[in-house]
Design a protein around this motif. Structure first.
Motif, PDB file in Angstrom:
ATOM      1  N   ASN A 111      -1.798  19.254  31.285  1.00 10.96           N
ATOM      2  CA  ASN A 111      -2.536  19.966  32.334  1.00 10.96           C
ATOM      3  C   ASN A 111      -1.594  20.540  33.383  1.00 10.96           C
ATOM      4  N   THR A 112      -0.554  19.792  33.718  1.00  7.13           N
ATOM      5  CA  THR A 112       0.424  20.292  34.683  1.00  7.13           C
ATOM      6  C   THR A 112       1.089  21.560  34.149  1.00  7.13           C
ATOM      7  N   TYR A 113       1.449  21.534  32.876  1.00  2.00           N
ATOM      8  CA  TYR A 113       2.037  22.710  32.230  1.00  2.00           C
ATOM      9  C   TYR A 113       1.034  23.869  32.224  1.00  2.00           C
ATOM     10  N   TYR A 114      -0.196  23.586  31.840  1.00  4.91           N
ATOM     11  CA  TYR A 114      -1.276  24.583  31.777  1.00  4.91           C
ATOM     12  C   TYR A 114      -1.445  25.280  33.127  1.00  4.91           C
ATOM     13  N   LYS A 115      -1.476  24.504  34.207  1.00  3.03           N
ATOM     14  CA  LYS A 115      -1.630  25.081  35.551  1.00  3.03           C
ATOM     15  C   LYS A 115      -0.415  25.921  35.930  1.00  3.03           C
ATOM     16  N   ARG A 116       0.775  25.385  35.650  1.00  2.00           N
ATOM     17  CA  ARG A 116       2.006  26.073  36.034  1.00  2.00           C
ATOM     18  C   ARG A 116       2.138  27.415  35.319  1.00  2.00           C
ATOM     19  N   GLU A 117       1.705  27.466  34.087  1.00  2.00           N
ATOM     20  CA  GLU A 117       1.868  28.675  33.283  1.00  2.00           C
ATOM     21  C   GLU A 117       0.752  29.693  33.485  1.00  2.00           C
ATOM     22  N   GLY A 118      -0.278  29.364  34.263  1.00  2.00           N
ATOM     23  CA  GLY A 118      -1.295  30.355  34.593  1.00  2.00           C
ATOM     24  C   GLY A 118      -2.704  30.036  34.141  1.00  2.00           C
ATOM     25  N   SER A 119      -2.931  28.857  33.564  1.00  4.40           N
ATOM     26  CA  SER A 119      -4.279  28.424  33.140  1.00  4.40           C
ATOM     27  C   SER A 119      -4.908  29.371  32.119  1.00  4.40           C
ATOM     28  N   ASN A 120      -4.091  29.910  31.240  1.00  4.92           N
ATOM     29  CA  ASN A 120      -4.593  30.738  30.152  1.00  4.92           C
ATOM     30  C   ASN A 120      -4.875  29.851  28.945  1.00  4.92           C
ATOM     31  N   SER A 121      -5.781  30.269  28.079  1.00  6.21           N
ATOM     32  CA  SER A 121      -6.140  29.438  26.931  1.00  6.21           C
ATOM     33  C   SER A 121      -4.924  29.122  26.065  1.00  6.21           C
ATOM     34  N   TRP A 122      -4.013  30.071  25.914  1.00  2.50           N
ATOM     35  CA  TRP A 122      -2.838  29.835  25.084  1.00  2.50           C
ATOM     36  C   TRP A 122      -1.861  28.851  25.711  1.00  2.50           C
ATOM     37  N   ASN A 123      -1.998  28.595  27.020  1.00  2.00           N
ATOM     38  CA  ASN A 123      -1.148  27.605  27.675  1.00  2.00           C
ATOM     39  C   ASN A 123      -1.614  26.182  27.396  1.00  2.00           C
ATOM     40  N   CYS A 124      -2.739  26.044  26.703  1.00  2.00           N
ATOM     41  CA  CYS A 124      -3.282  24.725  26.383  1.00  2.00           C
ATOM     42  C   CYS A 124      -3.396  24.514  24.875  1.00  2.00           C
ATOM     43  N   ASP A 125      -2.717  25.298  24.089  1.00  3.85           N
ATOM     44  CA  ASP A 125      -2.850  25.168  22.637  1.00  3.85           C
ATOM     45  C   ASP A 125      -2.114  23.940  22.100  1.00  3.85           C
ATOM     46  N   PHE A 126      -0.848  23.800  22.415  1.00  7.95           N
ATOM     47  CA  PHE A 126      -0.034  22.667  21.974  1.00  7.95           C
ATOM     48  C   PHE A 126      -0.239  22.386  20.484  1.00  7.95           C
ATOM     49  N   ALA A 127       0.008  23.402  19.680  1.00 10.50           N
ATOM     50  CA  ALA A 127      -0.122  23.306  18.214  1.00 10.50           C
ATOM     51  C   ALA A 127      -1.502  22.805  17.799  1.00 10.50           C
ATOM     52  N   GLY A 128      -2.513  23.259  18.528  1.00  8.13           N
ATOM     53  CA  GLY A 128      -3.888  22.899  18.182  1.00  8.13           C
ATOM     54  C   GLY A 128      -4.331  21.533  18.668  1.00  8.13           C
ATOM     55  N   THR A 129      -3.507  20.853  19.461  1.00 10.40           N
ATOM     56  CA  THR A 129      -3.862  19.499  19.917  1.00 10.40           C
ATOM     57  C   THR A 129      -4.360  19.454  21.354  1.00 10.40           C
ATOM     58  N   GLY A 130      -4.416  20.606  22.028  1.00  8.96           N
ATOM     59  CA  GLY A 130      -4.932  20.659  23.389  1.00  8.96           C
ATOM     60  C   GLY A 130      -6.288  21.333  23.416  1.00  8.96           C
ATOM     61  N   MET A 131      -7.092  20.973  24.400  1.00 15.28           N
ATOM     62  CA  MET A 131      -8.386  21.636  24.568  1.00 15.28           C
ATOM     63  C   MET A 131      -8.664  21.808  26.056  1.00 15.28           C
ATOM     64  N   ILE A 132      -9.388  22.854  26.379  1.00 11.89           N
ATOM     65  CA  ILE A 132      -9.722  23.146  27.766  1.00 11.89           C
ATOM     66  C   ILE A 132     -11.057  22.494  28.081  1.00 11.89           C
ATOM     67  N   SER A 133     -11.074  21.775  29.208  1.00 14.66           N
ATOM     68  CA  SER A 133     -12.279  21.074  29.643  1.00 14.66           C
ATOM     69  C   SER A 133     -12.748  21.650  30.967  1.00 14.66           C
ATOM     70  N   SER A 134     -14.051  21.786  31.114  1.00 14.57           N
ATOM     71  CA  SER A 134     -14.597  22.225  32.403  1.00 14.57           C
ATOM     72  C   SER A 134     -15.018  21.021  33.237  1.00 14.57           C
ATOM     73  N   THR A 135     -14.850  19.838  32.694  1.00 15.71           N
ATOM     74  CA  THR A 135     -15.160  18.596  33.397  1.00 15.71           C
ATOM     75  C   THR A 135     -13.856  17.971  33.885  1.00 15.71           C
ATOM     76  N   ASP A 136     -13.808  17.615  35.149  1.00 15.22           N
ATOM     77  CA  ASP A 136     -12.619  17.007  35.734  1.00 15.22           C
ATOM     78  C   ASP A 136     -12.328  15.688  35.019  1.00 15.22           C
ATOM     79  N   PRO A 137     -11.208  15.571  34.309  1.00 14.09           N
ATOM     80  CA  PRO A 137     -10.916  14.352  33.554  1.00 14.09           C
ATOM     81  C   PRO A 137     -10.585  13.146  34.429  1.00 14.09           C
ATOM     82  N   SER A 138     -10.328  13.349  35.698  1.00 15.91           N
ATOM     83  CA  SER A 138      -9.997  12.220  36.564  1.00 15.91           C
ATOM     84  C   SER A 138     -11.237  11.548  37.132  1.00 15.91           C
ATOM     85  N   MET A 139     -12.404  12.098  36.843  1.00 18.30           N
ATOM     86  CA  MET A 139     -13.641  11.517  37.368  1.00 18.30           C
ATOM     87  C   MET A 139     -14.155  10.434  36.468  1.00 18.30           C
TER      88      MET A 139
END
Length: 139
Positions: A111-139
């Protein structure tokens, strides 16, 4: 002579206001830093994207590791992201050092990388092992 006194008092009050505002900002920053730096139930609170006119209508999002991702892939994701972002948060002494498992640790770094790189979908791919969530995972 009277005009000089008025100018001197005006400058004094302007400086007093500036110093007061500066003190307020410093105290506020210290107070917020104290609160943000504390551990929460689910590791560190994950920051949402900055709010601006461009992002106001967009949904806030977080990049997390997909459940079921192998420990080896989680490690590879962590190593990759740590080449680009500060990973002290997951190292000894960091807020998330005692995270419950590798999935959580990898998600924090991804997530830190995703935010730093611009929060684009491709910044969360990680060889298909990342997914974008609209729910705050810290809750």
């Amino acid at each position: 002579m009277g005009a000089v006194n008025i100018i001197d008092r005006t400058m004094f009050y302007r400086r007093l206001v500036a110093v007061t505002v500066l003190c307020f900002i410093i105290i506020f920053a210290l107070f917020c830093g104290f609160l943000i730096g504390r551990k929460t139930k689910h590791c560190a609170r994950v920051e949402s994207p900055p709010t601006s006119a461009a992002t106001t209508n967009q949904t806030r999002s977080w990049c997390v590791a997909k459940p079921g991702t192998s420990p080896d892939m989680l490690e590879q994701n962590t190593v990759y992201a740590c080449n680009y972002v500060d990973c002290s948060i997951i190292r000894q002494g960091g807020v998330c050092f005692d995270a419950p498992n590798k999935l959580v640790l990898a998600s924090v770094v991804m997530n830190t990388y995703y935010k730093r790189e611009g929060s684009n979908s491709w910044n969360c791919d990680f060889a298909g092992t990342g997914m974008i969530s609209s729910t705050d995972p810290s809750m």
